[in-house]
Design an enzyme around this catalytic site. Structure first.
Site, mmCIF file in Angstrom:
data_model
loop_
_atom_site.group_PDB
_atom_site.id
_atom_site.type_symbol
_atom_site.label_atom_id
_atom_site.label_comp_id
_atom_site.label_asym_id
_atom_site.label_seq_id
_atom_site.Cartn_x
_atom_site.Cartn_y
_atom_site.Cartn_z
ATOM 1 N N ASP A 1 -3.405 1.122 13.017
ATOM 2 C CA ASP A 1 -2.033 0.600 13.052
ATOM 3 C C ASP A 1 -1.808 -0.263 14.289
ATOM 4 O OD1 ASP A 1 -2.282 3.295 11.678
ATOM 5 O OD2 ASP A 1 -0.406 2.560 10.858
ATOM 6 N N HIS B 1 5.643 9.944 6.729
ATOM 7 C CA HIS B 1 4.586 9.832 5.711
ATOM 8 C C HIS B 1 4.081 11.177 5.220
ATOM 9 C CE1 HIS B 1 4.736 5.627 6.536
ATOM 10 N NE2 HIS B 1 4.291 5.761 7.758
ATOM 11 N N VAL C 1 0.424 7.236 10.388
ATOM 12 C CA VAL C 1 1.475 7.875 11.185
ATOM 13 C C VAL C 1 1.346 7.364 12.621
ATOM 14 C CG1 VAL C 1 2.349 10.050 12.085
ATOM 15 C CG2 VAL C 1 1.505 9.920 9.733
HETATM 16 FE FE FE2 Z 1 0.287 2.441 7.317
#
Ligand code: FE2
Length: 511
Positions: free
Chosen positions: A222, A376, A404
């Site tokens: 991420d 999530h 996350v």
């Molecule tokens: Fe994602």
């Protein structure tokens, strides 16, 4: 439910350039005032400057110092697109990142411009191919530039030359540049190579992984392209490593294709000198009903991984080997049930591993199978139910996930119970994306969850020898990469208790 404005009820703010009374009010209302520029300082965190705005698109005032006038249109255009698309096709575009959990404010997006000629290579990155080759990928605006890489072990003296191939893609009105790929090698291990792309332009260099242990992975998901991303990458770069592993959500372009280019330029200084091995997250999907129903158009074109070499038929899942370590990159956003190609491929891939020669097996995927954050929840559950047995039976050592936006480390688990023969699960979705952190963990903590913290940072897995590995998680500060969590890990391949045919019902409590 999806909220247009980020809420910040649990953020420990103690200073702001907005009036204190208004801040108290906004906290009581559990929301920030929309379109209000405030500087917030968080306890034990560097100061953050944010402008709250709809749809989590960060239009920070500080962007004035970062973005040129022309580039601002990139940030304005997506707001219009997202608004239109949200009205027309809310579910596919919002994907799984829409929920009512609380996020920490993000830092501004950095848009990285291309400032040289159209023929100059940009967005250079490398990835491993087989045991001794490297794929060099780059983009030129000029469609006539050749896909040539020259390389050698001395700067400016290139003894090798490879002509690769090229591709490009169209996404609505956006046409990509010429995307070049060339696989070079065979290469010597633990060796620095110098190279240039297209027969001219700047020289780059990379170091190949070692031929034997130890080897060190950096693992962070991420990533995005914000000031936090830049901070994470600087911390990563401050200490040497061999291979960068990214479990999904790279650019957060979210269909705004120029942001893929910007991301490529931001990460080039890092991704051109160490191999970056990635798998896809939900932000890579970029599905648009009817027109782009299958998604991953930009991701597959820009970030080709060595899937054919491992017998996979899709760039969305593959495996590769480095000394004593088998790395499996799974796809959370393609079919994974027992009848799927991915499942059958995983079954075969695991069966081929000779643990006497390759004692370590690690897996990366995007949506975590175990997660005690409010964010999530349950999104990785169907994949866990489909594939957990395979990983457990194969004695996979570690499973890393992203998605996350926080850090969390679990004990060894099988089927929701502590099991000393199951993998250790780690979530590292903390690279620095524009959506900010997932601040809220479930309370009380599950005894399976041993360390959890909503901070940006990165992890390092150092495989020391056939038996031992050292995992450390480095929290970002402005000046220091602080080791906040670390653990020594024993390979399951060397565990007598876990040898032989595993019995899934034999649960070994190990907390
Ligand atoms: Fe994602």
């Amino acid at each position: 439910m999806y909220s247009l404005f980020p809420s910040v009820s649990t953020i420990p703010l103690y200073n702001t350039n907005c009036s204190s009374s208004s801040i108290i009010t906004t906290f009581r209302n559990n929301k920030l005032s929309p379109f209000t520029a405030c500087t917030y300082k968080l306890k034990q965190q560097p100061s953050l400057s944010i402008t709250t705005s709809p749809c989590h698109i960060n239009n920070n005032n500080n962007n004035n110092s970062i973005m040129s006038k022309g580039l601002k249109s990139i940030a304005t255009f997506p707001l219009l697109v997202h608004t239109l698309c949200f009205l027309l096709f809310p579910q596919p575009l919002l994907s799984q990142d829409v929920s009512d959990y609380v996020r920490q404010p993000a830092r501004p997006t950095i848009v990285t411009p291309h400032q040289s000629s159209d023929s100059e290579p940009q967005q250079v990155h490398i990835s491993l191919v087989g045991k001794d080759k490297m794929r060099v990928s780059w983009i030129t605006e000029d469609k006539h530039t050749k896909s040539v890489v020259e390389y050698g072990t001395k700067s400016g003296k290139y003894t090798g030359k490879v002509t690769g191939d090229d591709t490009s893609y169209q996404y609505f009105f956006y046409s990509s540049g010429k995307i070049h790929n060339a696989v070079i090698g065979p290469l010597e291990p633990s060796t620095t190579y110098f190279y240039r792309c297209g027969g001219s332009g700047p020289e780059f260099s990379f170091k190949t992984p070692p031929s034997k242990l130890p080897i060190e992975f950096v693992i962070v998901g991420d990533l995005g392209q914000t000031e936090w991303t830049a901070s994470t990458l600087q911390h990563v770069d401050s200490s040497d490593y061999d291979v960068f592993l990214l479990p999904g959500d790279l650019s957060y372009a979210d269909s705004q294709q120029p942001l893929w280019d910007s991301f490529g330029r931001l990460v080039q200084p890092y991704a051109s000198k160490r191999p970056w091995m990635v798998t896809e997250g939900n932000h890579e999907m970029e599905i648009f009903p009817i027109i782009y129903p299958h998604g991953f158009k930009a991701y597959n074109a820009r970030w080709p991984m060595p899937y054919q070499e491992s017998g996979s038929t899709s760039n969305l899942y593959y495996s590769f080997e480095v000394p004593s370590t088998h790395v499996i990159m799974l796809g959370s956003y393609t079919d994974f049930d027992a009848k799927s190609d991915q499942y059958k491929w995983l079954q075969n891939d695991l069966a081929k591993i000779d643990r006497s020669k390759t004692p370590w097996v690690i897996v990366l995927l995007h949506a975590p199978w175990y997660n005690t954050n409010d964010a999530h929840q349950g999104e990785g559950e169907s994949m866990r139910k489909a594939m957990e047995d395979l990983l457990y039976q194969a004695r996979v050592d570690l499973v890393f996930a992203g998605h996350v936006h926080a850090y969390e480390r679990f004990t060894r688990i099988y089927d929701n119970k502590a099991n000393s023969c199951g993998p250790i699960y780690v979530t590292v979705g903390d690279g620095g994306n524009r959506e900010g952190l997932a601040m809220n963990f479930k309370d009380p903590a599950s005894p399976l969850s041993l360390f959890r913290e909503p901070s940006f940072g990165h992890g390092r897995l150092r495989i020391v020898d056939e038996t031992r590995a050292y995992w450390s998680w480095h929290r970002n500060n402005d000046t220091d990469a602080v080791v906040a969590d670390d653990i020594w890990i024993e390979s399951l391949s060397r565990s007598k208790a876990c040898s032989g045919t595993p019995d899934p019902k034999a649960v070994h409590e190990e907390l």
